[in-house]
Design a protein around this motif. Sequence first.
Motif, short mmCIF file in Angstrom:
data_model
loop_
_atom_site.label_atom_id
_atom_site.label_comp_id
_atom_site.label_asym_id
_atom_site.label_seq_id
_atom_site.Cartn_x
_atom_site.Cartn_y
_atom_site.Cartn_z
N ALA A 78 0.86 -1.18 0.00
CA ALA A 78 0.00 0.00 0.00
C ALA A 78 0.90 1.23 0.00
O ALA A 78 2.09 1.16 0.35
N TYR A 79 0.32 2.37 -0.39
CA TYR A 79 1.03 3.65 -0.32
C TYR A 79 0.12 4.64 0.38
O TYR A 79 -0.98 4.95 -0.08
N TRP A 80 0.59 5.15 1.52
CA TRP A 80 -0.22 6.02 2.38
C TRP A 80 0.72 6.87 3.20
O TRP A 80 1.83 6.45 3.55
N ASN A 81 0.31 8.10 3.49
CA ASN A 81 1.11 8.99 4.32
C ASN A 81 2.51 9.17 3.74
O ASN A 81 3.51 9.18 4.45
N ASN A 82 2.59 9.29 2.40
CA ASN A 82 3.87 9.47 1.68
C ASN A 82 4.85 8.34 1.99
O ASN A 82 6.07 8.54 2.02
N MET A 149 -5.43 -10.55 1.91
CA MET A 149 -5.64 -9.11 1.96
C MET A 149 -4.77 -8.53 3.04
O MET A 149 -4.71 -9.08 4.15
N GLY A 150 -4.12 -7.41 2.76
CA GLY A 150 -3.21 -6.84 3.73
C GLY A 150 -3.56 -5.46 4.23
O GLY A 150 -3.25 -5.12 5.37
N PHE A 151 -4.20 -4.62 3.37
CA PHE A 151 -4.40 -3.21 3.74
C PHE A 151 -5.76 -2.71 3.26
O PHE A 151 -6.33 -3.22 2.29
N TYR A 152 -6.24 -1.70 3.97
CA TYR A 152 -7.42 -0.96 3.53
C TYR A 152 -7.28 0.48 4.00
O TYR A 152 -7.10 0.73 5.20
N VAL A 153 -7.35 1.43 3.06
CA VAL A 153 -7.34 2.85 3.39
C VAL A 153 -8.79 3.32 3.38
O VAL A 153 -9.45 3.32 2.33
N ALA A 154 -9.30 3.68 4.55
CA ALA A 154 -10.69 4.08 4.68
C ALA A 154 -10.90 5.52 4.22
O ALA A 154 -9.95 6.32 4.13
N SER A 155 -12.14 5.86 3.97
CA SER A 155 -12.46 7.22 3.50
C SER A 155 -12.20 8.27 4.56
O SER A 155 -12.05 9.45 4.24
N ASN A 156 -12.12 7.87 5.83
CA ASN A 156 -11.79 8.82 6.89
C ASN A 156 -10.29 8.98 7.08
O ASN A 156 -9.84 9.60 8.04
N GLU A 373 -6.72 -0.54 -5.92
CA GLU A 373 -7.45 0.72 -6.05
C GLU A 373 -7.90 1.21 -4.67
O GLU A 373 -8.46 0.45 -3.89
N GLY A 374 -7.63 2.47 -4.40
CA GLY A 374 -8.00 3.05 -3.11
C GLY A 374 -6.92 2.97 -2.06
O GLY A 374 -7.02 3.63 -1.02
N ASN A 375 -5.89 2.17 -2.31
CA ASN A 375 -4.83 2.00 -1.31
C ASN A 375 -3.59 2.82 -1.64
O ASN A 375 -2.49 2.49 -1.19
N GLY A 376 -3.77 3.90 -2.40
CA GLY A 376 -2.70 4.85 -2.61
C GLY A 376 -2.14 4.85 -4.01
O GLY A 376 -2.23 3.87 -4.76
N LYS A 377 -1.54 5.99 -4.38
CA LYS A 377 -0.90 6.16 -5.68
C LYS A 377 0.49 6.77 -5.47
O LYS A 377 0.61 7.92 -5.06
N PRO A 378 1.55 6.02 -5.76
CA PRO A 378 2.90 6.57 -5.61
C PRO A 378 3.09 7.79 -6.49
O PRO A 378 2.58 7.86 -7.61
N PRO A 379 3.84 8.78 -6.00
CA PRO A 379 3.96 10.05 -6.74
C PRO A 379 4.74 9.94 -8.03
O PRO A 379 4.62 10.81 -8.90
N ASP A 380 5.58 8.90 -8.20
CA ASP A 380 6.37 8.79 -9.43
C ASP A 380 5.56 8.27 -10.61
O ASP A 380 6.04 8.25 -11.74
#
Length: 616
Positions: A78-82, A149-156, A373-380
């Motif tokens: 996952a990609y979250w919090n940079n 399944m390893g990660f889930y980034v919630a809408s909050n 999808e929903g678990n982050g997008k790397p900036p590169d």
Amino acid sequence: MSFLKIAGIGIAMVLGNSMQAQDTIRYTGTTLSNVDYHHGQLRPAVGVHNIQVMHASREHPATSDGFGWTYNHAPMLAYWNNTYYLQYLANPVGEHVPPGQTLLVTSKDGYNWSKPQVIFAPYKVPDGFKKPDYQGVANNLFAVMHQRMGFYVASNGRLLTLAYYGIAMDAKDDPNDGNGIGRVVREVYKDGKLGPVHFIRFNHLFNEKNTNHPFYKSSSDKEFVQACDELLSKPLMLQQWNEEADRNDPLISLQKEYKAFNYYTLPDEKVVGLWKHALTSVTTNGGRTWNYNPMRAPGFVNSNAKIWGQRTSDGKYATVYNPSEFRWPLALSVSHDGLKYHNLLLVNGEISPMRYGGNYKSYGPQYVRGILEGNGKPPDGNMWVTYSMNKEDIWVASVPVPVIDAVSENIDEDFKYLPVQTALQYWNIFSPIHAGVAMGKAPEGANALVLRDSDPFDYAKAERIIPASKKAVIEFEVSAAQNNHGTLQIEVQDGKGNVGLRLQLDADSLLKAKTGARYKRLSAYQPNERLRIKIDLDCTQRMYKVNVNGKPQNGSVTLFYAPLANVERVAFRTGERRFYPTIDTPADNATDLPDTGKWDKEAVYFLYNFKATRVE
């Protein structure tokens, strides 16, 4: 032929044609992998960086995971919090042999990773536990982990990490038979700390009264509960739970024996689902129902390793998988519309030696996962995937987007003048922790591509795709920090990885050229001596000339040791080519290699510049 037989054939043909008309992904290309080679004779996707995240070591756990466990598998990303977050599961020696735990590593750039930390610790199965239809009861038994399944980034904004405690009564028992303990969840905070462990779903034999962690609903953190509730309302996310869940779990929409689910969304909001064996289906209502029972995607070759699919940052789509009945090579295919995949390119064609034997340990780069999808997008904008090597070491790969398989322009790179961050963007690298490839400083302080190797089992490799040429001039400047140990092999190859010529900086202080079964001396070299090497080659004549520091070497002409129709790749590698395992290597391996705790004296090589010019 009877009327019933004719009618049956007709119905089958109609059903077949109907299925072909479905929104089903299919491979329409003609390239197939050749598993006699670890790389499958596939052309590489240009600029892929394979980076080892965790190197298993029973003898040196402080350099590894802190435990010395040698079965490490099923990584997820996952990609979250940079930050990149990667979790994987581990057992001491082999699959389904307890105890099991799940660990987490993080990285800010995808190249430098933290030491693993345990996020779900070993869990003791209650003594006396008995599985239906299994003879015997649990006694001092620990659970194993086997989640999909390893990660889930919630809408909050909350990041949840999840795992599953299954029960394997013996080494051949299935922990994902619906008779495990249940699924656990905890929060990963932005400061790197972790919230308490809770169960989010129990299997049918367990509940709040006979388990060691509280149910998530009991948490006083309302936003954590909200994130869990949200996850439980997402059929597509929950479809990943199918294999471990109760066989009649009402939260799972498709409950048959389909494994390792992932998905991506098409522009018309239809969702393509993928499972092991390249099974596929489509949903138009967010996974509540599926348009047809999952079927093998036509044209795709894939066995029981995972397949990954996603939409890439350029609006196209990619699948990453092992295109064979083995778990090598690791390859990708690209689609413009998310349905028709037209090519097959190499992501990783290396198989590191399996240092430690163990139950169900398979050879090769396998069980690939990306960022859902929903678990982050790397900036590169690159596609990042993770996989295990031999179910032993954990790796990531960065695949540049757009995906390309060739270069057409002549190359003239001087690393002294190139920005460090982008200097290797067109180089394919294979970089184990103890045999690394990276930009660094040469002895005199100039920027250089640096290959380091202290790994007796593996090697560092940097490869440059060049314009396809029958005649070419290849020039580069290289030095070695030593001349009494280590080796650097420099190979010129065609697009499929066939080698026509090889130069070698050897441990006897000589630069050599391979001439069939033997080598011939070209020149001596000293530690930190820069060697300006120029190769003039002609594939039609099967000949080449070598010039070192402005001087022709040992005769005017040398023959290729194997014919090439053209040249497309130049590889720098700190070890001999590998051909083991083969397609005839036994599937099961319980034996460790000798001296697995050994270290080699480090050998270091510096590449200062590189040019490739097409002559014709």
